[in-house]
Design a protein around this motif. Sequence first.
Motif, short mmCIF file in Angstrom:
data_model
loop_
_atom_site.label_atom_id
_atom_site.label_comp_id
_atom_site.label_asym_id
_atom_site.label_seq_id
_atom_site.Cartn_x
_atom_site.Cartn_y
_atom_site.Cartn_z
N TYR A 126 0.80 -1.22 0.00
CA TYR A 126 0.00 0.00 0.00
C TYR A 126 0.84 1.28 0.00
O TYR A 126 1.90 1.34 0.63
CB TYR A 126 -0.93 0.03 1.21
CG TYR A 126 -1.95 -1.08 1.20
CD1 TYR A 126 -2.98 -1.09 0.27
CD2 TYR A 126 -1.86 -2.13 2.11
CE1 TYR A 126 -3.91 -2.12 0.26
CE2 TYR A 126 -2.79 -3.16 2.10
CZ TYR A 126 -3.81 -3.15 1.17
OH TYR A 126 -4.73 -4.17 1.16
N CYS A 142 -5.74 12.82 -4.49
CA CYS A 142 -5.86 11.41 -4.08
C CYS A 142 -7.01 10.73 -4.82
O CYS A 142 -6.87 9.61 -5.33
CB CYS A 142 -6.06 11.31 -2.58
SG CYS A 142 -4.63 11.82 -1.60
N ARG A 143 -8.13 11.41 -4.87
CA ARG A 143 -9.31 10.86 -5.55
C ARG A 143 -9.00 10.61 -7.03
O ARG A 143 -9.27 9.53 -7.56
CB ARG A 143 -10.48 11.83 -5.39
CG ARG A 143 -11.84 11.27 -5.69
CD ARG A 143 -12.96 12.25 -5.33
NE ARG A 143 -13.00 12.56 -3.90
CZ ARG A 143 -12.62 13.72 -3.35
NH1 ARG A 143 -12.18 14.71 -4.09
NH2 ARG A 143 -12.70 13.90 -2.05
N GLN A 148 -8.20 5.10 -2.36
CA GLN A 148 -9.45 4.83 -1.65
C GLN A 148 -9.41 5.58 -0.32
O GLN A 148 -8.42 5.49 0.42
CB GLN A 148 -9.59 3.33 -1.39
CG GLN A 148 -10.77 2.96 -0.54
CD GLN A 148 -10.76 1.49 -0.13
OE1 GLN A 148 -9.79 0.77 -0.33
NE2 GLN A 148 -11.85 1.05 0.46
N ILE A 150 -9.96 5.86 3.30
CA ILE A 150 -10.15 4.94 4.42
C ILE A 150 -10.92 5.63 5.54
O ILE A 150 -11.77 5.03 6.19
CB ILE A 150 -8.79 4.41 4.95
CG1 ILE A 150 -8.00 3.73 3.82
CG2 ILE A 150 -8.98 3.46 6.13
CD1 ILE A 150 -8.71 2.57 3.15
N TRP A 168 -5.81 8.17 2.87
CA TRP A 168 -6.09 7.66 1.53
C TRP A 168 -5.11 6.53 1.25
O TRP A 168 -3.92 6.63 1.57
CB TRP A 168 -5.88 8.75 0.48
CG TRP A 168 -6.88 9.85 0.50
CD1 TRP A 168 -6.81 11.02 1.20
CD2 TRP A 168 -8.10 9.91 -0.25
NE1 TRP A 168 -7.91 11.80 0.93
CE2 TRP A 168 -8.72 11.14 0.04
CE3 TRP A 168 -8.73 9.04 -1.14
CZ2 TRP A 168 -9.93 11.53 -0.52
CZ3 TRP A 168 -9.93 9.42 -1.70
CH2 TRP A 168 -10.53 10.64 -1.39
N ARG A 169 -5.59 5.45 0.62
CA ARG A 169 -4.74 4.28 0.38
C ARG A 169 -4.89 3.82 -1.06
O ARG A 169 -5.99 3.71 -1.59
CB ARG A 169 -5.15 3.16 1.32
CG ARG A 169 -4.27 1.91 1.19
CD ARG A 169 -4.69 0.86 2.17
NE ARG A 169 -5.92 0.23 1.70
CZ ARG A 169 -6.61 -0.66 2.38
NH1 ARG A 169 -6.22 -1.03 3.59
NH2 ARG A 169 -7.71 -1.20 1.88
N LEU A 170 -3.74 3.54 -1.67
CA LEU A 170 -3.70 2.97 -3.02
C LEU A 170 -3.08 1.59 -2.93
O LEU A 170 -1.98 1.44 -2.38
CB LEU A 170 -2.86 3.86 -3.95
CG LEU A 170 -2.76 3.39 -5.40
CD1 LEU A 170 -4.10 3.49 -6.11
CD2 LEU A 170 -1.69 4.17 -6.13
N ASP A 171 -3.77 0.59 -3.46
CA ASP A 171 -3.25 -0.78 -3.49
C ASP A 171 -2.28 -0.88 -4.66
O ASP A 171 -2.68 -0.81 -5.83
CB ASP A 171 -4.41 -1.77 -3.65
CG ASP A 171 -3.99 -3.21 -3.43
OD1 ASP A 171 -2.78 -3.53 -3.51
OD2 ASP A 171 -4.89 -4.04 -3.17
#
Length: 176
Positions: A126, A142-143, A148, A150, A168-171
């Motif tokens: 992540y 981020c969007r 995503q 959180i 905010w998290r990006l896989d």
Amino acid sequence: MERTEASSVRLEPWSRSDLQLLRRANAPELMDHLGGPESEEQLTGRHGRYVALSADRTGRGRMFRIALPGEAEAVGTIGFWERTWKGQEVYETGWAVLAEFQGRGIASAATLAVAEQARAENKHRYLHAYPSVDNGASNGVCRKAGFQLIGACEIEYPPGHPMLTHDWRLDLHPER
């Protein structure tokens, strides 16, 4: 207003010659959501950490200057670095685009490019970003970059100063 495509943003490794860029990014309007401008001592310390991180090849992260075709000087900063978050090793990212270049999609394009750099390290799943809940522009980055939301959380930045942020998290490896 001119839009910037992701492919036209170049990330160039941070170097010893980038201290002036860091000073320009320390403007009050750019540091408003980060506790205000840093002192010269804080800036030179951060610059040293950026140089060391960019020289590191163990996957701890990298710092970059953001460059555009046709621009003689860099237009911003971005990077990613390791941190422990809720008991898990992750990457964190942060950026600054100089005021005269904002509103052109540069931060979003650079964030997509830095995510590719973090993904290529193949070390952490992540990539997180923690913009202030009041920073609409950075939350929008981020969007747009596919992170995503959180939820809200508290981060200390600068150290000793709690700040309400969005997590905010990006896989980076959704196939895992």
